[in-house]
Design an enzyme around this catalytic site. Structure first.
Site, short mmCIF file in Angstrom:
data_model
loop_
_atom_site.label_atom_id
_atom_site.label_comp_id
_atom_site.label_asym_id
_atom_site.label_seq_id
_atom_site.Cartn_x
_atom_site.Cartn_y
_atom_site.Cartn_z
N LYS A 40 46.82 53.24 45.25
CA LYS A 40 47.17 54.17 44.17
C LYS A 40 45.90 54.60 43.42
CE LYS A 40 51.88 52.64 43.12
NZ LYS A 40 52.54 53.95 43.05
N LEU A 41 45.04 53.62 43.13
CA LEU A 41 43.83 53.92 42.36
C LEU A 41 42.85 54.76 43.18
CD1 LEU A 41 43.45 50.48 40.56
CD2 LEU A 41 44.05 52.65 39.49
N SER A 69 43.35 26.94 41.21
CA SER A 69 43.51 27.56 39.88
C SER A 69 44.97 27.67 39.49
CB SER A 69 42.93 28.98 39.85
OG SER A 69 41.64 28.99 40.29
N LYS A 73 46.40 26.00 36.12
CA LYS A 73 47.04 26.81 35.07
C LYS A 73 48.45 26.31 34.78
CE LYS A 73 47.05 31.41 33.27
NZ LYS A 73 46.49 32.74 33.41
N ASP A 92 49.12 36.47 36.96
CA ASP A 92 47.77 36.87 37.40
C ASP A 92 47.40 36.28 38.76
OD1 ASP A 92 47.50 34.25 36.64
OD2 ASP A 92 45.66 34.53 35.50
N ARG A 97 40.28 44.32 39.69
CA ARG A 97 39.34 44.70 38.62
C ARG A 97 38.79 46.09 38.95
NH1 ARG A 97 35.34 40.15 37.69
NH2 ARG A 97 37.01 39.26 36.44
N HIS A 140 43.20 45.20 29.69
CA HIS A 140 43.98 44.40 30.63
C HIS A 140 45.41 44.90 30.71
CE1 HIS A 140 41.36 40.49 30.32
NE2 HIS A 140 40.64 41.57 30.55
N GLU A 159 47.64 41.68 37.75
CA GLU A 159 46.79 41.80 36.56
C GLU A 159 45.66 42.77 36.88
OE1 GLU A 159 45.32 38.34 33.99
OE2 GLU A 159 43.44 39.07 34.83
N ALA A 171 30.39 40.72 30.99
CA ALA A 171 31.44 39.72 31.26
C ALA A 171 31.03 38.78 32.40
CB ALA A 171 32.75 40.42 31.61
#
Ligand code: GTP
Ligand code: MG
Length: 222
Positions: A40-41, A69, A73, A92, A97, A140, A159, A171
C-alpha cells in the site's frame, strides 16, 4: 528495534509449549500483514512520484517481533504466554518503519493510508507534536489490516512508525547508546541527547522550508 525482513527462527532456549507452537506457525499472517502495508505504501509513494515528481518515502524497514521479545513483553505485562493471549494483547508483532524525506511527508503518508477503506486505526501516538521526555519523535500508528485466507479473513494489527531521516538517525543512535553501557545514562548525557533531538527538529524544519522554496521557484519558472 532489531529490523529484518527474514524469517525469525525458533529459539532453542525458549520453552515453546503446544499452544505457542501454534502461534509461531501462525506468524505467516503477520508476515502477510507486513506485505499488505508495504505494498500500500509503495503504491502511494509511486503515485506521488509520477504526479508530483516527489517521493515522500525515503525507505522502509520491517520486522517480526522475535519469540524472545514476545515472551519478555508478555512477562512484563504479567500475562500467561498462550497463543490467544499473544494475539489479543500484542499489537506490535508486525512492525513497519517508514522513513520519510521531509516533515510534511509524515502526515501525508499517514493520512493517505488511513483513508483506505480496509484500514482501521486502533491507536495513534503523535510523538512529533508531543515528543517523549527524552526527545524521541515519530508518528506511531497501530492499524488493523484484513488478511484473506483460504477459509477466513483475519484482522491483523501492524505497528507503523513514521519519521524523517533525521528523526531516524537520532532514534537509532539513542537506542544503541541506551543498551551499550551497564549503567543508566547520566542526567547530563540525557540532557545532551535531548539537545541533539532539538537540533534535529530545527534541521528538519529548515530542510522543509528550503524544499518548499525551491519547489515554488520551479513553479514560477514553468
Ligand atoms: P513498547 O512496549 O516499547 O512497545 O511501548 P508502547 O506500546 O507504549 O509503544 P510506544 O509507542 O511508546 O513505543 C513503541 C516503539 O517505538 C518501541 O518499541 C521503539 O521501537 C520505539 N520507541 C519508543 N520510544 C522510544 C525512544 O525513546 N527511543 C527510541 N530509540 N525508540 C523508541
Ligand atoms: Mg513495541
Amino acid at each position: 528495534m532489531q529490523i529484518n525482513s527474514t524469517d525469525i527462527p525458533f529459539s532453542d532456549d525458549l520453552d515453546i509449549n503446544g499452544s505457542l507452537k501454534e502461534f509461531f506457525l501462525q506468524q505467516q499472517v503477520y508476515r502477510a500483514a507486513i506485505k499488505e502495508i508495504k505494498t500500500k505504501l509503495e503504491i502511494l509513494d509511486e503515485e506521488f512520484q509520477s504526479k508530483y515528481d516527489h517521493n515522500p518515502i525515503h525507505h522502509m524497514e520491517y520486522r517480526l517481533k522475535s519469540p524472545q521479545s514476545i515472551s519478555e513483553k508478555m512477562q512484563k505485562k504479567g500475562l500467561e504466554i498462550t497463543a490467544e493471549n499473544i494475539r489479543k494483547n500484542l499489537t506490535d508483532i508486525a512492525g513497519v518503519r517508514v522513513i520519510c524525506n521531509y516533515l510534511d511527508d509524515i502526515n501525508r503518508i499517514a493520512n493517505l493510508l488511513l483513508r483506505q477503506d480496509d484500514i482501521t486505526l486502533v491507536r495513534k501516538n503523535d510523538y512529533i507534536n508531543g515528543p517523549k521526555k527524552n526527545g524521541y519523535r515519530s508518528l506511531h500508528l497501530i492499524v488493523l489490516v484484513p488478511i484473506f485466507l483460504a477459509e477466513k479473513t483475519e484482522s491483523i494489527p501492524v505497528e507503523i512508525q513514521i519519521r524523517t531521516i533525521a528523526m531516524d538517525f537520532w532514534a537509532s543512535l539513542e537506542h544503541q547508546l541506551k543498551y551499550k553501557g551497564q549503567n543508566e545514562i547520566s542526567e547530563g548525557l540525557r540532557e545532551r541527547l535531548k539537545y541533539c533531538a532539538e537540533s534535529i527538529t530545527r534541521l528538519d524544519e529548515e530542510m522543509q522550508t528550503i524544499y518548499k522554496e525551491i519547489k515554488s521557484q520551479e513553479c514560477q519558472t514553468l
